[in-house]
Design a protein around this motif. Structure first.
Motif, PDB file in Angstrom:
ATOM      1  N   TYR A  58       0.725  -1.049  -0.205  1.00 18.89           N
ATOM      2  CA  TYR A  58      -0.062   0.045   0.086  1.00 18.89           C
ATOM      3  C   TYR A  58       0.817   1.335  -0.133  1.00 18.89           C
ATOM      4  CZ  TYR A  58      -4.599  -1.992   0.248  1.00 18.89           C
ATOM      5  OH  TYR A  58      -6.039  -2.459   0.026  1.00 18.89           O
ATOM      6  N   GLU A  59       2.091   1.137   0.801  1.00 21.19           N
ATOM      7  CA  GLU A  59       2.824   2.420   0.698  1.00 21.19           C
ATOM      8  C   GLU A  59       3.574   2.698  -0.467  1.00 21.19           C
ATOM      9  OE1 GLU A  59       5.170   1.412   4.179  1.00 21.19           O
ATOM     10  OE2 GLU A  59       3.931   2.362   5.578  1.00 21.19           O
ATOM     11  N   THR A  60       3.994   1.640  -1.120  1.00 16.00           N
ATOM     12  CA  THR A  60       4.791   1.926  -2.393  1.00 16.00           C
ATOM     13  C   THR A  60       4.111   1.540  -3.669  1.00 16.00           C
ATOM     14  OG1 THR A  60       6.604   0.988  -0.891  1.00 16.00           O
ATOM     15  CG2 THR A  60       7.030   1.201  -3.258  1.00 16.00           C
ATOM     16  N   TRP A  61       3.094   0.556  -3.914  1.00 19.32           N
ATOM     17  CA  TRP A  61       2.744   0.455  -5.147  1.00 19.32           C
ATOM     18  C   TRP A  61       1.331   0.769  -5.352  1.00 19.32           C
ATOM     19  CZ3 TRP A  61       6.491  -0.792  -8.205  1.00 19.32           C
ATOM     20  CH2 TRP A  61       7.823  -1.217  -7.690  1.00 19.32           C
ATOM     21  N   SER A  62       0.443   0.915  -4.427  1.00 18.80           N
ATOM     22  CA  SER A  62      -0.986   0.968  -4.610  1.00 18.80           C
ATOM     23  C   SER A  62      -1.183   2.395  -5.522  1.00 18.80           C
ATOM     24  CB  SER A  62      -1.671   1.293  -3.414  1.00 18.80           C
ATOM     25  OG  SER A  62      -1.197   2.426  -2.716  1.00 18.80           O
ATOM     26  N   GLN A  63      -0.319   3.496  -5.347  1.00 16.98           N
ATOM     27  CA  GLN A  63      -0.832   4.700  -6.047  1.00 16.98           C
ATOM     28  C   GLN A  63      -0.318   4.401  -7.533  1.00 16.98           C
ATOM     29  OE1 GLN A  63       1.801   4.641  -3.753  1.00 16.98           O
ATOM     30  NE2 GLN A  63       3.679   5.176  -4.647  1.00 16.98           N
ATOM     31  N   LYS A  64       0.423   3.372  -7.876  1.00 15.03           N
ATOM     32  CA  LYS A  64       0.481   3.040  -9.162  1.00 15.03           C
ATOM     33  C   LYS A  64      -0.835   2.592  -9.951  1.00 15.03           C
ATOM     34  CE  LYS A  64       5.538   2.534  -9.005  1.00 15.03           C
ATOM     35  NZ  LYS A  64       5.804   3.912  -9.290  1.00 15.03           N
ATOM     36  N   CYS A  65      -1.860   2.079  -9.066  1.00 16.53           N
ATOM     37  CA  CYS A  65      -3.241   1.636  -9.861  1.00 16.53           C
ATOM     38  C   CYS A  65      -3.868   2.797 -10.534  1.00 16.53           C
ATOM     39  CB  CYS A  65      -3.861   1.120  -8.760  1.00 16.53           C
ATOM     40  SG  CYS A  65      -3.180  -0.740  -8.422  1.00 16.53           S
ATOM     41  N   ASN A  66      -4.548   2.574 -11.467  1.00 13.40           N
ATOM     42  CA  ASN A  66      -5.223   3.665 -11.930  1.00 13.40           C
ATOM     43  C   ASN A  66      -6.750   3.358 -12.050  1.00 13.40           C
ATOM     44  OD1 ASN A  66      -5.695   1.936 -14.370  1.00 13.40           O
ATOM     45  ND2 ASN A  66      -4.105   2.702 -15.391  1.00 13.40           N
ATOM     46  N   ALA A  67      -7.605   3.888 -12.838  1.00 12.49           N
ATOM     47  CA  ALA A  67      -9.189   3.746 -12.738  1.00 12.49           C
ATOM     48  C   ALA A  67      -9.485   2.424 -13.424  1.00 12.49           C
ATOM     49  CB  ALA A  67      -9.749   4.886 -13.691  1.00 12.49           C
ATOM     50  N   ASN A  68      -8.421   1.823 -14.085  1.00 13.61           N
ATOM     51  CA  ASN A  68      -8.797   0.346 -14.705  1.00 13.61           C
ATOM     52  C   ASN A  68      -8.501  -0.664 -13.735  1.00 13.61           C
ATOM     53  OD1 ASN A  68      -9.482   1.345 -17.195  1.00 13.61           O
ATOM     54  ND2 ASN A  68      -7.098   1.707 -17.841  1.00 13.61           N
ATOM     55  N   CYS A  69      -7.908  -0.179 -12.659  1.00 11.01           N
ATOM     56  CA  CYS A  69      -7.575  -1.324 -11.437  1.00 11.01           C
ATOM     57  C   CYS A  69      -7.888  -0.519 -10.038  1.00 11.01           C
ATOM     58  CB  CYS A  69      -6.087  -1.579 -11.629  1.00 11.01           C
ATOM     59  SG  CYS A  69      -5.690  -2.876 -10.192  1.00 11.01           S
ATOM     60  N   ARG A  70      -9.226  -0.217  -9.966  1.00 10.11           N
ATOM     61  CA  ARG A  70      -9.604   0.749  -8.849  1.00 10.11           C
ATOM     62  C   ARG A  70      -9.586  -0.057  -7.421  1.00 10.11           C
ATOM     63  NH1 ARG A  70     -10.273   4.293  -5.543  1.00 10.11           N
ATOM     64  NH2 ARG A  70     -12.179   5.488  -5.707  1.00 10.11           N
ATOM     65  N   ILE A  71      -8.648   0.411  -6.614  1.00  6.53           N
ATOM     66  CA  ILE A  71      -8.587  -0.089  -5.229  1.00  6.53           C
ATOM     67  C   ILE A  71      -8.594   1.181  -4.367  1.00  6.53           C
ATOM     68  CG2 ILE A  71      -6.702  -1.846  -6.081  1.00  6.53           C
ATOM     69  CD1 ILE A  71      -4.636  -0.046  -4.670  1.00  6.53           C
ATOM     70  N   PRO A  72      -8.664   0.815  -2.952  1.00  6.75           N
ATOM     71  CA  PRO A  72      -8.995   2.081  -2.073  1.00  6.75           C
ATOM     72  C   PRO A  72      -7.454   2.763  -2.088  1.00  6.75           C
ATOM     73  CG  PRO A  72      -8.966  -0.159  -0.756  1.00  6.75           C
ATOM     74  CD  PRO A  72      -9.059  -0.299  -2.530  1.00  6.75           C
ATOM     75  N   ALA A  73      -7.708   4.143  -2.000  1.00  7.65           N
ATOM     76  CA  ALA A  73      -6.537   5.073  -1.759  1.00  7.65           C
ATOM     77  C   ALA A  73      -5.994   4.872  -0.525  1.00  7.65           C
ATOM     78  CB  ALA A  73      -7.031   6.620  -2.213  1.00  7.65           C
ATOM     79  N   TYR A  74      -4.793   4.849  -0.428  1.00  6.30           N
ATOM     80  CA  TYR A  74      -3.976   4.555   0.636  1.00  6.30           C
ATOM     81  C   TYR A  74      -3.879   5.963   1.232  1.00  6.30           C
ATOM     82  CZ  TYR A  74       0.272   3.932   3.742  1.00  6.30           C
ATOM     83  OH  TYR A  74       1.306   4.116   4.469  1.00  6.30           O
ATOM     84  N   LEU A  75      -4.483   6.165   2.613  1.00  5.59           N
ATOM     85  CA  LEU A  75      -4.173   7.347   3.335  1.00  5.59           C
ATOM     86  C   LEU A  75      -3.151   7.291   4.268  1.00  5.59           C
ATOM     87  CD1 LEU A  75      -8.145   7.995   3.940  1.00  5.59           C
ATOM     88  CD2 LEU A  75      -6.521   8.612   1.935  1.00  5.59           C
ATOM     89  N   GLY A  76      -2.535   6.441   4.799  1.00  2.00           N
ATOM     90  CA  GLY A  76      -1.587   6.280   5.884  1.00  2.00           C
ATOM     91  C   GLY A  76      -1.510   5.052   6.606  1.00  2.00           C
ATOM     92  N   SER A  77      -0.218   4.913   7.292  1.00  2.00           N
ATOM     93  CA  SER A  77      -0.278   3.731   8.152  1.00  2.00           C
ATOM     94  C   SER A  77       0.772   4.107   9.531  1.00  2.00           C
ATOM     95  CB  SER A  77       0.572   2.448   7.607  1.00  2.00           C
ATOM     96  OG  SER A  77       1.935   2.762   7.069  1.00  2.00           O
ATOM     97  N   PHE A  78       0.266   3.474  10.382  1.00  2.00           N
ATOM     98  CA  PHE A  78       0.759   3.909  11.898  1.00  2.00           C
ATOM     99  C   PHE A  78       0.975   2.332  12.484  1.00  2.00           C
ATOM    100  CE2 PHE A  78       0.382   4.728  16.332  1.00  2.00           C
ATOM    101  CZ  PHE A  78       0.900   5.969  16.368  1.00  2.00           C
ATOM    102  N   LYS A  79       2.176   2.334  13.299  1.00  2.00           N
ATOM    103  CA  LYS A  79       2.516   1.203  13.831  1.00  2.00           C
ATOM    104  C   LYS A  79       3.144   1.840  15.316  1.00  2.00           C
ATOM    105  CE  LYS A  79       5.593  -2.798  13.346  1.00  2.00           C
ATOM    106  NZ  LYS A  79       6.573  -3.393  12.782  1.00  2.00           N
TER     107      LYS A  79
END
Length: 133
Positions: free
Chosen positions: A84-105
Motif C-alpha cells: 500500500y505504501e509503495t505500489w498502490s498509487q500506481k493503480c489507475n481507474a482500470n484497477c480501482r483500489i482504495p486510496a492509501y491514506l497512511g499507516s501507523f505502527k
C-alpha cells in the motif's frame, strides 16, 4: 482506541473527530479487524481501517498457532503495508483500489488507513449470473 493512533488518524484525514461505526470483518486467527470509521469535518465522510495486532494469538480452534504460522502472518502484514505504501498509487481507474491514506505502527500493533469505497461503490452482489460475470 489507541490514543496515538487516533491522533494520527485525525491528522492524516484532517478530521476533528472520529468514531468506529462498524466492524466489517475480523482478521484471521484473531490478528485484528477491519473497521469503518466516521469522520467529522473531513473531506472523507468515512474511512476503512485495518487494525493489526501482531502479538501471537494464544489459542486457535484448530491448533494453528505455531511460531511458523505466526511469523508467516507477521510477514504477510508487513508485505501488505509495504504494498500500500509503495505500489498502490500506481493503480489507475482500470484497477480501482482504495486510496492509501497512511499507516501507523506502535509496538506490535499497526493500522492501515484506506479510502472507503462504499462512497463510490455502495452495491454488493453476492450471486452473479453468467452475463454479470
Amino acid at each position: 482506541m489507541n490514543s496515538n493512533f487516533k491522533n494520527y488518524l485525525l491528522k492524516v484525514t484532517a478530521s476533528t473527530e472520529c468514531e468506529e461505526v462498524e466492524v466489517i470483518q475480523s482478521l484471521w486467527s484473531g490478528y485484528g479487524k477491519i473497521s469503518r470509521y466516521q469522520l467529522m469535518d473531513s473531506k472523507w465522510k468515512t474511512v476503512v481501517v485495518k487494525s493489526i495486532y501482531l502479538k501471537k494469538a494464544a489459542e486457535h480452534p484448530r491448533g494453528w498457532n505455531t511460531d511458523i504460522g505466526h511469523q508467516r502472518k507477521v510477514k504477510s502484514y508487513e508485505v501488505e503495508t509495504a504494498w500500500y505504501e509503495t505500489w498502490s498509487q500506481k493503480c489507475n481507474a482500470n484497477c480501482r483500489i482504495p486510496a492509501y491514506l497512511g499507516s501507523f505502527k506502535e509496538g506490535a500493533d499497526q493500522w492501515i488507513i484506506m479510502e472507503d469505497l462504499d462512497a463510490e461503490f455502495p452495491l454488493r452482489k453476492y450471486h452473479l449470473d453468467i452475463s454479470e460475470v
